[in-house]
Design a protein around this motif. Structure first.
Motif, PDB file in Angstrom:
ATOM      1  N   THR A  85       0.834  -1.201   0.000  1.00 51.43           N
ATOM      2  CA  THR A  85       0.000   0.000   0.000  1.00 51.43           C
ATOM      3  C   THR A  85       0.867   1.249   0.000  1.00 51.43           C
ATOM      4  O   THR A  85       0.648   2.173  -0.792  1.00 51.43           O
ATOM      5  CB  THR A  85      -0.949   0.000   1.208  1.00 51.43           C
ATOM      6  OG1 THR A  85      -1.759  -1.178   1.162  1.00 51.43           O
ATOM      7  CG2 THR A  85      -1.831   1.225   1.222  1.00 51.43           C
ATOM      8  N   ALA A  86       1.858   1.290   0.873  1.00 53.49           N
ATOM      9  CA  ALA A  86       2.766   2.442   0.928  1.00 53.49           C
ATOM     10  C   ALA A  86       3.492   2.619  -0.397  1.00 53.49           C
ATOM     11  O   ALA A  86       3.662   3.746  -0.874  1.00 53.49           O
ATOM     12  CB  ALA A  86       3.764   2.265   2.075  1.00 53.49           C
ATOM     13  N   ARG A  92       6.779   6.900   1.988  1.00 52.77           N
ATOM     14  CA  ARG A  92       7.873   6.229   2.681  1.00 52.77           C
ATOM     15  C   ARG A  92       7.370   5.740   4.026  1.00 52.77           C
ATOM     16  O   ARG A  92       6.670   6.461   4.735  1.00 52.77           O
ATOM     17  CB  ARG A  92       9.031   7.185   2.902  1.00 52.77           C
ATOM     18  CG  ARG A  92       9.715   7.555   1.643  1.00 52.77           C
ATOM     19  CD  ARG A  92      10.935   8.365   1.964  1.00 52.77           C
ATOM     20  NE  ARG A  92      11.379   9.029   0.752  1.00 52.77           N
ATOM     21  CZ  ARG A  92      12.423   9.805   0.698  1.00 52.77           C
ATOM     22  NH1 ARG A  92      13.121  10.050   1.782  1.00 52.77           N
ATOM     23  NH2 ARG A  92      12.769  10.362  -0.438  1.00 52.77           N
ATOM     24  N   THR A  93       7.745   4.538   4.369  1.00 52.84           N
ATOM     25  CA  THR A  93       7.368   4.007   5.672  1.00 52.84           C
ATOM     26  C   THR A  93       8.423   4.433   6.679  1.00 52.84           C
ATOM     27  O   THR A  93       9.608   4.455   6.380  1.00 52.84           O
ATOM     28  CB  THR A  93       7.254   2.471   5.645  1.00 52.84           C
ATOM     29  OG1 THR A  93       8.489   1.926   5.181  1.00 52.84           O
ATOM     30  CG2 THR A  93       6.125   2.027   4.746  1.00 52.84           C
ATOM     31  N   ALA A  94       7.978   4.810   7.857  1.00 54.76           N
ATOM     32  CA  ALA A  94       8.886   5.258   8.913  1.00 54.76           C
ATOM     33  C   ALA A  94       9.615   4.063   9.499  1.00 54.76           C
ATOM     34  O   ALA A  94       9.021   3.026   9.763  1.00 54.76           O
ATOM     35  CB  ALA A  94       8.113   5.998   9.995  1.00 54.76           C
ATOM     36  N   ALA A  95      10.908   4.224   9.726  1.00 58.86           N
ATOM     37  CA  ALA A  95      11.689   3.146  10.317  1.00 58.86           C
ATOM     38  C   ALA A  95      11.312   2.953  11.784  1.00 58.86           C
ATOM     39  O   ALA A  95      11.351   1.856  12.299  1.00 58.86           O
ATOM     40  CB  ALA A  95      13.174   3.448  10.191  1.00 58.86           C
ATOM     41  N   ALA A  96      10.950   4.048  12.445  1.00 61.81           N
ATOM     42  CA  ALA A  96      10.569   3.964  13.852  1.00 61.81           C
ATOM     43  C   ALA A  96       9.066   4.123  13.959  1.00 61.81           C
ATOM     44  O   ALA A  96       8.417   4.655  13.086  1.00 61.81           O
ATOM     45  CB  ALA A  96      11.258   5.063  14.644  1.00 61.81           C
ATOM     46  N   GLY A  97       8.511   3.669  15.060  1.00 58.62           N
ATOM     47  CA  GLY A  97       7.073   3.819  15.262  1.00 58.62           C
ATOM     48  C   GLY A  97       6.370   2.494  15.137  1.00 58.62           C
ATOM     49  O   GLY A  97       6.964   1.488  14.777  1.00 58.62           O
TER      50      GLY A  97
END
Length: 112
Positions: A85-86, A92-97
């Motif tokens: 989906t992203a 961009r998918t966040a590395a953190a969270g």
């Protein structure tokens, strides 16, 4: 000077005309008015993709940021849905969270 053209949706241009299934297209458009995500399911070869493209193209003016098709046919593992989906949305998918695939993820109420 370069001109930046914002990306609005990811619909491809239809190569052939779409005939029939007006009721299905109308129902999908109605559902898009209720929620921003509509999933079409069914047996292979019944025309889900073509129907989705026709309904999406007909709904384009209602969404200023465009209509986005996310093809999940190649996704075999449910944990890959968020990444697919992203990728389709060019986000961009966040590395953190928190992970979108986490079973503990909670979504905010929409008031519906």
């Amino acid at each position: 000077m370069a001109t930046v053209i914002p990306v609005v949706g990811n619909l491809s241009t239809a190569l052939i005309s779409f005939v029939g299934r007006r009721r299905e297209v109308a129902e999908i458009r109605r559902l898009l008015g209720v929620g921003r995500l509509v999933t079409l399911t069914g047996a292979g070869g019944v025309g889900k993709t073509r129907l989705a493209l026709a309904a999406s193209a007909a709904s384009g003016k209602a969404f200023p940021d465009g209509v986005w098709i996310i093809d999940l046919a190649a996704v075999r593992d449910s944990s890959a849905v968020a990444a697919a989906t992203a990728g389709a949305l060019r986000v961009r998918t966040a590395a953190a969270g928190p992970s979108l695939s986490s079973s503990r993820t909670t979504w905010p109420a929409t008031g519906r």
